[in-house]
Design a protein around this motif. Structure first.
Motif, PDB file in Angstrom:
ATOM      1  N   ALA A  96       0.834  -1.204   0.000  1.00 29.43           N
ATOM      2  CA  ALA A  96       0.000   0.000   0.000  1.00 29.43           C
ATOM      3  C   ALA A  96       0.874   1.261   0.000  1.00 29.43           C
ATOM      4  O   ALA A  96       0.595   2.226  -0.723  1.00 29.43           O
ATOM      5  N   ILE A  97       1.945   1.254   0.785  1.00 30.44           N
ATOM      6  CA  ILE A  97       2.836   2.413   0.850  1.00 30.44           C
ATOM      7  C   ILE A  97       3.569   2.589  -0.477  1.00 30.44           C
ATOM      8  O   ILE A  97       3.700   3.699  -0.993  1.00 30.44           O
ATOM      9  N   VAL A  98       4.029   1.483  -1.055  1.00 30.69           N
ATOM     10  CA  VAL A  98       4.712   1.547  -2.351  1.00 30.69           C
ATOM     11  C   VAL A  98       3.757   2.063  -3.427  1.00 30.69           C
ATOM     12  O   VAL A  98       4.125   2.934  -4.221  1.00 30.69           O
ATOM     13  N   ALA A  99       2.537   1.566  -3.446  1.00 32.00           N
ATOM     14  CA  ALA A  99       1.553   2.031  -4.434  1.00 32.00           C
ATOM     15  C   ALA A  99       1.311   3.524  -4.272  1.00 32.00           C
ATOM     16  O   ALA A  99       1.223   4.264  -5.267  1.00 32.00           O
ATOM     17  N   GLU A 100       1.211   3.981  -3.033  1.00 27.20           N
ATOM     18  CA  GLU A 100       1.018   5.410  -2.774  1.00 27.20           C
ATOM     19  C   GLU A 100       2.191   6.216  -3.321  1.00 27.20           C
ATOM     20  O   GLU A 100       2.010   7.287  -3.885  1.00 27.20           O
ATOM     21  N   SER A 101       3.408   5.678  -3.199  1.00 28.45           N
ATOM     22  CA  SER A 101       4.592   6.407  -3.667  1.00 28.45           C
ATOM     23  C   SER A 101       4.679   6.468  -5.189  1.00 28.45           C
ATOM     24  O   SER A 101       5.348   7.338  -5.731  1.00 28.45           O
ATOM     25  N   PHE A 102       4.013   5.527  -5.882  1.00 29.88           N
ATOM     26  CA  PHE A 102       4.021   5.521  -7.346  1.00 29.88           C
ATOM     27  C   PHE A 102       2.874   6.337  -7.940  1.00 29.88           C
ATOM     28  O   PHE A 102       2.784   6.488  -9.151  1.00 29.88           O
ATOM     29  N   ALA A 103       1.995   6.857  -7.099  1.00 30.81           N
ATOM     30  CA  ALA A 103       0.855   7.643  -7.595  1.00 30.81           C
ATOM     31  C   ALA A 103       1.357   8.882  -8.329  1.00 30.81           C
ATOM     32  O   ALA A 103       2.407   9.445  -7.992  1.00 30.81           O
ATOM     33  N   LEU A 104       0.597   9.290  -9.320  1.00 31.62           N
ATOM     34  CA  LEU A 104       0.948  10.460 -10.108  1.00 31.62           C
ATOM     35  C   LEU A 104       1.136  11.678  -9.207  1.00 31.62           C
ATOM     36  O   LEU A 104       0.273  11.990  -8.394  1.00 31.62           O
ATOM     37  N   GLY A 105       2.294  12.318  -9.299  1.00 33.71           N
ATOM     38  CA  GLY A 105       2.582  13.521  -8.529  1.00 33.71           C
ATOM     39  C   GLY A 105       3.054  13.261  -7.108  1.00 33.71           C
ATOM     40  O   GLY A 105       3.309  14.199  -6.369  1.00 33.71           O
ATOM     41  N   ALA A 106       3.154  11.990  -6.710  1.00 27.45           N
ATOM     42  CA  ALA A 106       3.570  11.671  -5.341  1.00 27.45           C
ATOM     43  C   ALA A 106       5.066  11.907  -5.176  1.00 27.45           C
ATOM     44  O   ALA A 106       5.851  11.723  -6.095  1.00 27.45           O
ATOM     45  N   SER A 107       5.449  12.298  -3.994  1.00 25.03           N
ATOM     46  CA  SER A 107       6.851  12.482  -3.629  1.00 25.03           C
ATOM     47  C   SER A 107       7.227  11.358  -2.664  1.00 25.03           C
ATOM     48  O   SER A 107       6.558  11.156  -1.650  1.00 25.03           O
ATOM     49  N   VAL A 108       8.296  10.637  -2.981  1.00 24.77           N
ATOM     50  CA  VAL A 108       8.734   9.535  -2.122  1.00 24.77           C
ATOM     51  C   VAL A 108       9.014  10.050  -0.715  1.00 24.77           C
ATOM     52  O   VAL A 108       8.613   9.437   0.277  1.00 24.77           O
ATOM     53  N   SER A 109       9.678  11.198  -0.624  1.00 17.25           N
ATOM     54  CA  SER A 109       9.997  11.749   0.699  1.00 17.25           C
ATOM     55  C   SER A 109       8.737  12.078   1.491  1.00 17.25           C
ATOM     56  O   SER A 109       8.653  11.794   2.690  1.00 17.25           O
ATOM     57  N   ALA A 110       7.748  12.666   0.833  1.00 18.75           N
ATOM     58  CA  ALA A 110       6.499  13.010   1.519  1.00 18.75           C
ATOM     59  C   ALA A 110       5.757  11.754   1.976  1.00 18.75           C
ATOM     60  O   ALA A 110       5.236  11.705   3.103  1.00 18.75           O
ATOM     61  N   VAL A 111       5.714  10.736   1.124  1.00 20.22           N
ATOM     62  CA  VAL A 111       5.040   9.486   1.488  1.00 20.22           C
ATOM     63  C   VAL A 111       5.777   8.843   2.664  1.00 20.22           C
ATOM     64  O   VAL A 111       5.150   8.374   3.624  1.00 20.22           O
ATOM     65  N   ALA A 112       7.102   8.840   2.615  1.00 22.77           N
ATOM     66  CA  ALA A 112       7.889   8.259   3.707  1.00 22.77           C
ATOM     67  C   ALA A 112       7.625   8.996   5.018  1.00 22.77           C
ATOM     68  O   ALA A 112       7.438   8.361   6.064  1.00 22.77           O
ATOM     69  N   ARG A 113       7.598  10.319   4.971  1.00 25.64           N
ATOM     70  CA  ARG A 113       7.312  11.104   6.188  1.00 25.64           C
ATOM     71  C   ARG A 113       5.932  10.765   6.753  1.00 25.64           C
ATOM     72  O   ARG A 113       5.769  10.611   7.967  1.00 25.64           O
ATOM     73  N   ARG A 114       4.935  10.636   5.875  1.00 19.86           N
ATOM     74  CA  ARG A 114       3.576  10.324   6.323  1.00 19.86           C
ATOM     75  C   ARG A 114       3.530   9.002   7.084  1.00 19.86           C
ATOM     76  O   ARG A 114       2.728   8.821   7.987  1.00 19.86           O
TER      77      ARG A 114
END
Length: 119
Positions: free
Chosen positions: A17-35
């Motif tokens: 789920a986290i990986v899918a969120e990070s691949f979403a259009l416009g997603a930032s890996v750093s922002a997803v990781a922080r969340r």
């Protein structure tokens, strides 16, 4: 820092789920990781592992996804009125010639189909 830190254990579903969120259009890996309170390097590792697993599952002959060389010929200027614009695409042993105007969706479907030839 007090006490011994413990490593968190992530279920395969949670990682996916986290990986899918990070691949979403416009997603930032750093922002997803922080969340999710993880380091970006860990998320990049999970992304690499997921990509490799998908490649192995699809049987892409060990070729990782990436860019391919493109040769642009005859670039610039106007085409003489008797000539039509043309695109030539080679994927493995398959060669596709596109002349004139073409529907973008149709071309995308053809290219997706070419990716499954010979599997």
């Amino acid at each position: 820092m007090t006490g011994a830190g413990r490593r968190r254990r992530w279920s395969a579903d949670a990682k996916a789920a986290i990986v899918a969120e990070s691949f979403a259009l416009g997603a930032s890996v750093s922002a997803v990781a922080r969340r999710h309170d993880i380091r970006p390097s860990l998320l990049f590792l999970w992304r690499r592992q997921a990509t490799r697993a998908q490649v192995a599952e699809r049987g892409d002959r060990g070729m990782p996804p990436g860019f391919v060389p493109v040769a642009i010929t005859g670039c610039g200027g106007q085409l003489p009125s008797e000539e039509q614009a043309a695109i030539e695409i080679e994927v493995g042993a398959v060669r596709i010639h596109v002349r004139g105007t073409v529907d973008r969706r149709a071309l995308c479907e053809v290219l997706a189909a070419v990716g499954t030839v010979g599997r």
